[in-house]
Scaffold this motif. Structure first.
Motif, PDB file in Angstrom:
ATOM      1  N   SER A 284       0.851  -1.193   0.000  1.00 52.09           N
ATOM      2  CA  SER A 284       0.000   0.000   0.000  1.00 52.09           C
ATOM      3  C   SER A 284       0.884   1.239   0.000  1.00 52.09           C
ATOM      4  N   ASP A 285       0.258   2.404  -0.001  1.00 48.02           N
ATOM      5  CA  ASP A 285       1.036   3.642  -0.020  1.00 48.02           C
ATOM      6  C   ASP A 285       1.427   4.095   1.389  1.00 48.02           C
ATOM      7  N   GLN A 286       1.163   3.283   2.389  1.00 55.34           N
ATOM      8  CA  GLN A 286       1.460   3.692   3.754  1.00 55.34           C
ATOM      9  C   GLN A 286       2.909   3.361   4.137  1.00 55.34           C
TER      10      GLN A 286
ATOM     11  N   VAL B  98      -0.432  -3.587   3.058  1.00 60.71           N
ATOM     12  CA  VAL B  98      -0.729  -4.428   1.909  1.00 60.71           C
ATOM     13  C   VAL B  98      -1.916  -3.841   1.162  1.00 60.71           C
ATOM     14  N   ASN B  99      -1.780  -3.743  -0.111  1.00 59.81           N
ATOM     15  CA  ASN B  99      -2.815  -3.097  -0.906  1.00 59.81           C
ATOM     16  C   ASN B  99      -3.953  -4.052  -1.273  1.00 59.81           C
TER      17      ASN B  99
END
Ligand SMILES: Cc1ncc(C[n+]2csc(CCOP(=O)(O)OP(=O)(O)O)c2C)c(N)n1
Ligand SMILES: Cc1ncc(C[n+]2csc(CCOP(=O)(O)OP(=O)(O)O)c2C)c(N)n1
Ligand code: SF4
Ligand code: SF4
Ligand SMILES: [Mg+2]
Ligand SMILES: [Mg+2]
Lengths: 320, 606, 606, 320
Positions: free
Chosen positions: D8-10, D57-58
């Motif tokens: 993910s973008d985190q 995780v996306n």
């Protein structure tokens, strides 16, 4: 004192014919044989028909919360390790809501016998299936038959690191008393699963193992150091070959060739515990010596500091 | 130029690996030792080790030192010590205009700018100069030079930066360098100890030789009351209270906990201190810990448990059982930001409703709140006394602010601690027979002929046997309520923090808002406003004089770090006009903010 | 002599093995079918099979039948049917002076006296004759004679006693014997069926031939509204509501429960009915059931769970998570006597505070209460609609009284059921973006490009990412509260049960006190008192018009089966003079009791 | 898609050097190899450092309550059996507070791989001992050493009736990926214990098994049908004689005489699980075929009634 002297003045309120009556009777008789001091005895239970037992015993007793008897008992033992504490629980109480506390009391090895009344049903709430109910069990919550895979209290206890694991039944008073005596003498947590008939909601589930006539073909009574032999003429035996348990006829074999019960052998205990078919062992499956939790805790606490010392710890300064 | 002043607010900020909490602790201890009063406020990142140099990884430590008694860590800072850009930009709004920024310039290099999310061409120090005084030193370089001859890796040497700063600040605040060295010597041994001392000296020396008098800000000091002192956090105070409880009760205490931020420190402290008569037990969860504590109380120990948010929510069933069993039990809730997992490291007072009402059935129990670190120990003792002497569970509320904020604490003399007298344990009384205060006896296993059975089902009066009888149930519900209502006998007189007993504006607070509130009200009071500050320790049952007291004021305002809980309780019991100031941001109130709000209110309601 | 009357209260009492609940159910169904309105009240022993013949083993079933609409099972009984001494002595105070006692004399023999704890020389029937009419018949003998030729054991034959009595009572109340036989035929097959019919006929015949006209008490009947009817308990009504929810929502419902009295019946009903779109799941405990329900809601089902007392206390943490996740969830609390295990089979309304406040942090959620069996289905639908359309957990309160009390219920036409429209699930909206009502979208796994992560930590507005930011926290706390406050858009207008919209005395109740309260207020109103009955369905947020409404009355009294919970909430929001009538005995209010209390109050406050 | 596409973008917020990074990496690579549909994947966790994984995780993800991930996952699967659900948990999350739910998800055999990050410590709460911490473990809550007897996740899972039980480690990416692939392909609950280093609070506890150099003498990698052989020269083997596990030298014995791994053999699996000394197995200890819970539930529900039918059930009457 005899067994009756251990009964309280409260009217027993189980259904007529319930297997719980026998367990209560054997329990009080065991207390009598042990010459237990009622003032030093605490019976702790959760919630369920079985968990009403403490009310009927003239000792200290606490009818606690559903599933939490192991934690309450742990607290009692940590408070006062010299008390004789017993846990009374049911299959729902110990294995559904209370599974986690059961695991932890077993692994910690708090010194307490645990009487798990297994009737494969929730009695008190009027007949829902429990974690030990067989696949297909009909109950109020499973009118078409349960699909949950049943939990095996014996393998579970072994897997959790229990140091004493046994099974007995309501309908064999002598055996039950004997196992309870052994459980009490064990140094640590002692799980005793008791097959108990709920004649109202699950009548006869254990019939094959507990009925005088059928029993001999379905129940194997374990004695440490003795071969695993059963049958009405003691004409059948078990052998353990690798991972397989096999029934052999003793007409052309001697009993001494059978599997010799060794309650100190964890692998054999596991094999016994896995026997969930129509032949089931009764007795002590396993026992192991391990130090007792509450004693260790108190030993570790021997080096304590007085309040004066505690206050003075760390960096202090004085102003005069 | 005499820079001596009455109080000073210092804010240290930098990476969580920079040793800021340690630096702060050293400074405040020194201040306290030299007779200043001190209050602190820590701010940790939620992560164990947040990415180095980033804004989310900033650790902050603010403190106020003063020549007079103070109650809060101050609002705007007079001095800001920035270990890196991230620390500066996260908190820069907290430095007063004209204040002093001491910046470790190595933490303002290109890499640091990037980590903090700034463009490479930005120059935050240059910008800062417009509003504040800036003193920038390459502390890293200074430290590594000072430690040249010491056998440590570069990384290890860099860790001593906080000691270099400690040296500088010790000089700047005119504190006793020798005492500080002795203290460091006690804490750090071997090569690390050597390095720390070398760094400390280097910092001190630089300040001294560079003649930083212009930056010097000494705080006047006043002789503290005679006694032995140490600095203490709220959690440490609670642990001391538990230790003292075991002694004063003369029975063992079972402290059963399950780790959770910010309550865990109580367990750590007890495990570390090993006080006589206290058994610390880490249970498998919060339900096990409260039920084990209750088991211990049944067996004649006092069971104590503590938790925060989610863990407290799990204890509701156990609390209900404690009510029914009428056994003593102390449950400490170190509140944090909620709901759910919420903001585990932030502060909030939003669990009051739950403490009062969070159980099924009619299950009243006394609820108290600690207002400041220095009272934590005595509050635990009082909670334990009420629990034991009234045979009831008691909830004691703390919060993340109190848990982590440090104060100088004068060690109490043991003789002055309150006694705790267990109610009768004689077997000749029925287990649920009540005395004049409605309290049942505490007959514990081991007592000959005292055998009895108790449980969660409704019990018959006196005998404790199970009873489904309607009248009995009503009577027992009333009797339990009555017993709890009578715990007001343990309360002292209603005492006021600031102001008169009647007047125009009454400000009511509870718990950790104490410091900011008291500071704000005192200022208004000194300015001649008719304003009074009442801080409630007992939230249930309320002090019997509260309502009469409220009637003596034209207007009442309740201040809480929630959306309005105590105010709702008070409103349900009195017709007096009442307003509310609240915030639920995970941050404490600032005294300045409260001053402004209360000032407006006192003008409006005048 | 025309014995036809407007209403009649009948109380059946005997051993829990006597088949009393079955007998009662048959009678009320017949009454309902013949156009009478009916309300019931069951009273079980707490034990599964309490010792036979003892007072603790008594099972009771009271019902009122009437020609007009009624709302409660009545207070004093006109007719008392006693299967045994124990049943009689436990409840005899409930028979009106001059009423009729029908006693099965075989249950009054020496053994029965002993079991009930009476001396052998006592003659309770003889004593009774002083105050009431007594009709005693050896029902056991009569039954065994009637069943002579049937191949059943003596014990089995004795079980048909209730059928013999059913025959007698059918004649006495002038109900349709043929219809009753058809009904019995449908239920009981084989030899047992034969026996039951034979016993029924014998009873009917005896009554007919003995010419019991003097004892006959027919109740007039009125044509009910057209439609299809059945008798229903509150738990059955809830199960129907769940079934209807799945249909109206057009998504699956996961009903996750764990057995507990008196909530278990909902699970039993769902397992038995097997309604389309409903998955009943018996979890390992209450925590697992609420978290499984929440998991299901995350996956796009509607999760519903129910429990009572101890189980609800265990769900607090899960409820807090539901608040944070902003997922739909319906939690049904079938209240029972508390605290702790309390009185599992008794009724109480003492969990209101917990429903409103029993979670840590600021965690508001809508709370509703079912006031009667007949509304259970629609209330579940409304709770589900609010939960889904506002993306929030909703608590629906029921209690042991509603759970077990039966009423004739007109099956609703499916077209009239409310729609439930799930909020947007389009992946182009951010997971925590809010619409005008503050509602976030319900983007469920399986939706392409809708991937997102949510959890119990505070979430950033819009994105739902973890956020420790102070402003964001305050905003989210406000936004969640705001969203919940807006659910009043689902409420109908505030409607009154009895009386005018302004006046002298306003009586406010909620939940299952409805029947008794409405009966009592109606009587007073008919007598010309200025009295109004308002019954609140929505306990949080309250109906926005409630406070204005209250102002229209000189005095308000709140009536609850607890120690004063709703009254405290109302008092905190209004200055209006307000008093309270409560009881916490595990027993419902009687209409006569309330009549007397309200009568006094209305005189005092007039 | 490759592994990175599943991130993910985190920003990942574990401590630098934490073993969790490797597990995250292998997990996303496994998702990539499986060609998982992110929109159809749900990652469910409890609370702990490990339980933060879903944020990174996306896919769909839910970071639930401490210990409750198994119940949340069960609810998700009952709601929609076609979703690919994964559970992420820690030793504290799964075995302390969450022990009961773990038992029940395992015995029910809900189809879900369970990644149990075992670092023998509570990481997120800054270093208290956990149920898997060794006796004597020093931690914030046990400054004098823990006295609790550690829980064995492997025997526990077997005892609870798990149908897939395996172990891997953070520091062997290939092995970890391989085991995760197997776990995902299993029809039912698949417990994968992952030895994970918490370099801040419990650094190096698994060093002997995970360090490239020491590993060969302390770790045995299991392959179904292959003998149990280890050592840097694969010169040592295991034999199982009765209940005893013995190390033998392969200088005078052939590997084929050793214990041949049979992942379908419950007794052998139990023997492997009991190896808690300085020689430990890695790989699939046990697997068994058993019907999947959520599928059975939905099958049992095939005979449902429409609302019309439900309303019309039982005794009704008409008024015209
Ligand atoms: C927290 C909580 N949940 C549920 C219940 C309801 N309950 C009481 S006993 C019981 C199950 C009892 O089953 P078991 O332990 O097998 O005992 P048995 O009655 O069969 O002896 C349940 C679910 C409760 N009392 N408390
Ligand atoms: C109900 C509840 N109790 C306690 C906590 C505090 N808590 C958070 S994580 C954790 C333990 C984590 O240990 P583990 O599962 O081993 O994860 P790790 O951090 O080691 O990966 C605890 C006790 C909580 N969040 N909720
Ligand atoms: S319900 Fe079953 S277990 Fe309970 S008392 Fe009756 S027979 Fe015994
Ligand atoms: S505390 Fe330990 S487990 Fe948690 S992130 Fe840091 S190294 Fe990893
Ligand atoms: Mg049972
Ligand atoms: Mg861990």
């Amino acid at each position: 004192m005899n067994g009756k002297d251990f009964l309280s003045d409260q009217e027993v309120r189980w259904c007529p014919g319930c297997g719980d009556y026998s367990v209560l009777k054997q329990f009080t008789e065991v207390l009598a044989s042990l010459e237990a001091d009622p003032a030093n005895t605490v019976v702790v239970s959760g919630i369920g028909c079985s968990s009403r037992l403490p009310y009927y015993v003239n000792t200290y007793g606490i009818h606690s919360l559903h599933g939490r008897a192991p934690s309450v008992a742990t607290g009692i033992k940590l408070a006062n390790p010299s008390l004789d504490v017993w846990i009374i629980t049911g299959d729902g109480d110990a294995l559904s809501i209370g599974g986690n506390h059961l695991l932890h009391v077993l692994r910690r090895n708090v010194q307490v016998p645990i009487l798990l009344f297994n009737n494969e049903i929730y009695g008190l709430t009027k007949g829902q299936y429990s974690p030990t109910s067989r696949a297909g069990a009909l109950s109020k919550s499973t009118p078409l038959g349960s699909i949950d895979y049943p939990l095996n209290p014996q393998t579970l206890a072994l897997g959790a690191g229990a140091t004493f694991v046994a099974r007995s039944m309501d309908r064999n008073p002598t055996h039950l008393r004997q196992i309870l005596m052994l459980a009490k003498s064990h140094e640590g947590s002692a799980l005793v699963e008791i097959y108990q008939n709920c004649n109202v909601f699950n009548d006869g589930v254990f019939e094959a193992f507990t009925d005088k006539k059928m029993q001999s073909d379905h129940a194997i009574f374990l004695t440490h150091g003795e071969p695993l032999v059963f049958g009405s003429h003691r004409d059948k035996g078990l052998v353990l070959s690798g991972s397989q348990v096999q029934v052999v006829s003793l007409t052309d074999r001697s009993a001494s060739e059978c599997w010799i019960h060794d309650e100190r052998d964890p692998m054999k205990a596991y094999a016994l515990a896995r026997m969930t078919g129509d032949l089931r062992p009764f007795g002590v499956f396993y026992r192991e010596d391990r130090s007792v939790f509450e004693k260790q805790v108190h030993r570790a606490l021997s080096e304590t500091r007085s309040l004066e010392e505690v206050l003075a710890m760390g960096r202090t300064w004085k102003v005069d | 130029m005499d820079n001596t002043r009455q109080h000073l607010v210092v804010l240290l900020a930098g990476d969580s690996g920079d040793g800021i909490q340690l630096l702060g602790t050293q400074l405040i201890r020194a201040a306290a030792q030299s007779g200043q009063d001190v209050r602190t406020l820590s701010d940790f990142p939620a992560e164990i080790r947040a990415p180095q140099g980033t804004v989310s990884g900033v650790s902050g430590f603010q403190f106020q030192m003063a020549a007079e008694a103070i109650f809060d860590p101050g609002d705007a800072a007079d001095v800001f010590v920035a270990f890196n850009v991230a620390g500066w930009i996260k908190h820069k709004h907290k430095l007063k205009a004209g204040g002093l920024l001491i910046a470790s310039s190595d933490g303002f290099d290109a890499r640091s700018l990037a980590l903090a999310g700034l463009a490479p061409d930005e120059d935050p120090l240059e910008e800062a100069r417009a509003d504040v005084q800036v003193l920038d030193i390459d502390v890293k370089k200074l430290t590594s030079e000072a430690l040249k001859s010491i056998d440590l890796s570069g990384k290890e040497k860099a860790r001593a930066k906080n000691m270099t700063l400690l040296g500088m600040l010790t000089w700047l605040y005119g504190q006793d360098a020798e005492a500080m060295e002795v203290d460091l010597q006690r804490q750090f041994k071997g090569t690390v100890g050597e390095a720390n001392r070398a760094a400390f000296r280097a910092g001190f020396h630089l300040a001294e030789t560079a003649e930083w008098s212009a930056y010097r800000r000494e705080v006047a000091s006043k002789k503290a009351a005679p006694g032995t002192y140490k600095t203490l956090s709220g959690s440490q105070g609670i642990a001391l209270g538990i230790a003292a409880t075991a002694r004063q009760l003369g029975r063992q205490v079972l402290y059963a906990g399950y780790p959770i931020t910010p309550a865990s420190d109580i367990l750590h402290e007890l495990a570390r201190l090993r006080p006589e008569g206290v058994v610390p037990f880490q249970a498998e969860d919060e339900i096990a810990s409260i039920t084990a504590a209750l088991g211990a109380s049944f067996a004649g120990n006092l069971g104590i448990t503590a938790s925060s948010g989610p863990g407290i929510s799990l204890k509701g069933e156990g609390l209900g059982l404690a009510v029914m069993l009428e056994l003593p039990l102390v449950v400490i809730n170190v509140q944090r930001g909620g709901p759910s997992t919420g903001l585990p490291t932030k502060m909030e007072q939003s669990d009051l409703f739950q403490a009062l009402y969070g159980r099924h059935g009619e299950a009243p129990m006394p609820v108290m709140a600690i207002k400041r670190t220095g009272e934590a120990m005595e509050d635990v003792l009082l909670a334990a006394k009420m629990a034991v002497e009234a045979m009831t569970p008691v909830i004691l509320l703390s919060d993340a602010y109190i848990a982590n904020s440090a104060e100088p604490f004068r060690l109490p003399s043991i003789d002055t601690l309150p006694t705790i007298d267990a109610p009768s344990g004689a077997a000749d009384r029925a287990p649920y027979a009540r005395d004049a205060q409605g309290v049942r006896p505490w007959i514990t296993p081991g007592t000959a002929a005292g055998m009895h059975r108790i449980g969660g089902l409704e019990s018959e009066a006196d005998t404790g046997h199970v009873s489904y009888d309607a009248k009995n149930h009503q009577n027992m519900v009333d009797a339990r309520a009555d017993k709890v209502n009578q715990v007001t006998r343990f309360y002292g007189p209603l005492s006021v923090e600031v102001g008169e007993h009647t007047g125009k504006l009454l400000v009511i607070g509870w718990g950790s808002t104490f410091g900011a509130l008291r500071t704000a009200v005192e200022k208004l009071h000194k300015e001649g406003k008719s304003i009074t500050h009442l801080h409630l320790k007992h939230l249930f049952p309320l002090h019997p004089d509260v309502y009469e007291f409220i009637k003596g004021f034209g207007h009442t305002v309740v201040v809480e770090m929630n959306q309005g809980q105590l105010v709702q309780v008070l409103r349900s019991q009195t017709q007096a006009p009442m307003s509310f100031i609240g915030q639920t941001s995970g941050q404490p109130f600032g005294a300045d903010f409260l001053y402004a709000q209360l000032n407006t209110l006192s003008t409006q309601k005048a």
